[in-house]
Motif scaffolding. Structure first.
Motif, PDB file in Angstrom:
ATOM      1  N   VAL A  88       0.843  -1.204   0.000  1.00 42.99           N
ATOM      2  CA  VAL A  88       0.000   0.000   0.000  1.00 42.99           C
ATOM      3  C   VAL A  88       0.876   1.250   0.000  1.00 42.99           C
ATOM      4  CG1 VAL A  88      -1.643   1.325   1.402  1.00 42.99           C
ATOM      5  CG2 VAL A  88      -1.993  -1.115   1.038  1.00 42.99           C
TER       6      VAL A  88
ATOM      7  N   THR B  31      -5.850   1.011  -5.159  1.00 47.14           N
ATOM      8  CA  THR B  31      -5.208   0.574  -3.925  1.00 47.14           C
ATOM      9  C   THR B  31      -6.234  -0.032  -2.975  1.00 47.14           C
ATOM     10  OG1 THR B  31      -3.581   2.341  -4.172  1.00 47.14           O
ATOM     11  CG2 THR B  31      -3.769   1.332  -1.996  1.00 47.14           C
ATOM     12  N   LEU B  32      -7.399   0.582  -2.881  1.00 41.03           N
ATOM     13  CA  LEU B  32      -8.455   0.056  -2.016  1.00 41.03           C
ATOM     14  C   LEU B  32      -8.947  -1.301  -2.518  1.00 41.03           C
ATOM     15  CD1 LEU B  32     -10.129   0.623   0.479  1.00 41.03           C
ATOM     16  CD2 LEU B  32     -11.757   1.848  -0.967  1.00 41.03           C
TER      17      LEU B  32
ATOM     18  N   ILE C 124      -6.438  -3.868  -1.377  1.00 40.67           N
ATOM     19  CA  ILE C 124      -6.592  -4.141   0.051  1.00 40.67           C
ATOM     20  C   ILE C 124      -7.789  -5.049   0.294  1.00 40.67           C
ATOM     21  CG2 ILE C 124      -7.235  -3.082   2.266  1.00 40.67           C
ATOM     22  CD1 ILE C 124      -5.503  -0.700   1.459  1.00 40.67           C
TER      23      ILE C 124
ATOM     24  N   PHE D  63      -4.781   2.200   5.399  1.00 44.60           N
ATOM     25  CA  PHE D  63      -5.208   2.886   4.178  1.00 44.60           C
ATOM     26  C   PHE D  63      -5.714   4.290   4.504  1.00 44.60           C
ATOM     27  CE2 PHE D  63      -8.767   4.084   1.435  1.00 44.60           C
ATOM     28  CZ  PHE D  63      -8.122   4.148   0.211  1.00 44.60           C
TER      29      PHE D  63
END
Length: 158
Positions: free
Chosen positions: A60, A82-83, A86, A106
């Motif tokens: 991340v 990125t989310l 995750i 995050f």
């Protein structure tokens, strides 16, 4: 072709030998990257959850460092990517503490990100939505963990 139910698959797998199950798993891993990633987690990383969390946090951090900051449009696309990464790793783990740790990380990275996210409604909404999700997930944990995570959430992210 219609997929079989999980129960049907489970009963059918019980009829296979050990070697045949290994061959099925290896064949399954060839078709999709997510299948291979899930098998990697289950075989190598599920025993060391802390190491798994740290490796994802590092990933991340790298994602946030590589964001193109020329436009909020590019920032928004990168943050969503990125989310997604995750959330994919959270699905592999199925551990509530892991999920909260990763989402807190995050949110922390997003809050510290420059240019400031308050200038973008979309980024601000993503941040608020994840904070609300963390709050909901904290309620199902043990009381001691709830207290620790709520302190961390209050002190660093709100």
């Amino acid at each position: 072709m219609k997929s079989a139910s999980v129960k049907e698959i489970k009963t059918e797998l019980s009829n296979y030998s050990h070697q045949e199950l290994i061959e099925l798993c290896l064949r399954l891993s060839r078709f999709k990257k997510e299948n291979k990633e899930l098998l990697t987690y289950l075989l190598f990383e599920s025993t060391n959850e802390e190491g798994y969390i740290m490796s994802i946090k590092n990933e991340v951090d790298e994602q946030f460092n590589s964001i193109n900051t020329k436009s909020y449009h590019y920032i928004k696309k990168s943050v969503r990517k990125t989310l997604r990464i995750i959330k994919k790793h959270i699905r592999y783990s199925k551990n509530k503490e892991t999920e909260i740790e990763l989402l807190l990380h995050f949110c922390k990275k997003l809050k510290e990100f420059t240019p400031y996210i308050q200038n973008s409604t979309v980024l601000k909404n993503i941040h608020e939505r994840e904070i609300n999700a963390i709050k909901k997930k904290i309620t199902v944990l043990h009381e001691d963990l709830q207290y620790d995570y709520e302190l961390e959430l209050r002190s660093a992210y709100l």
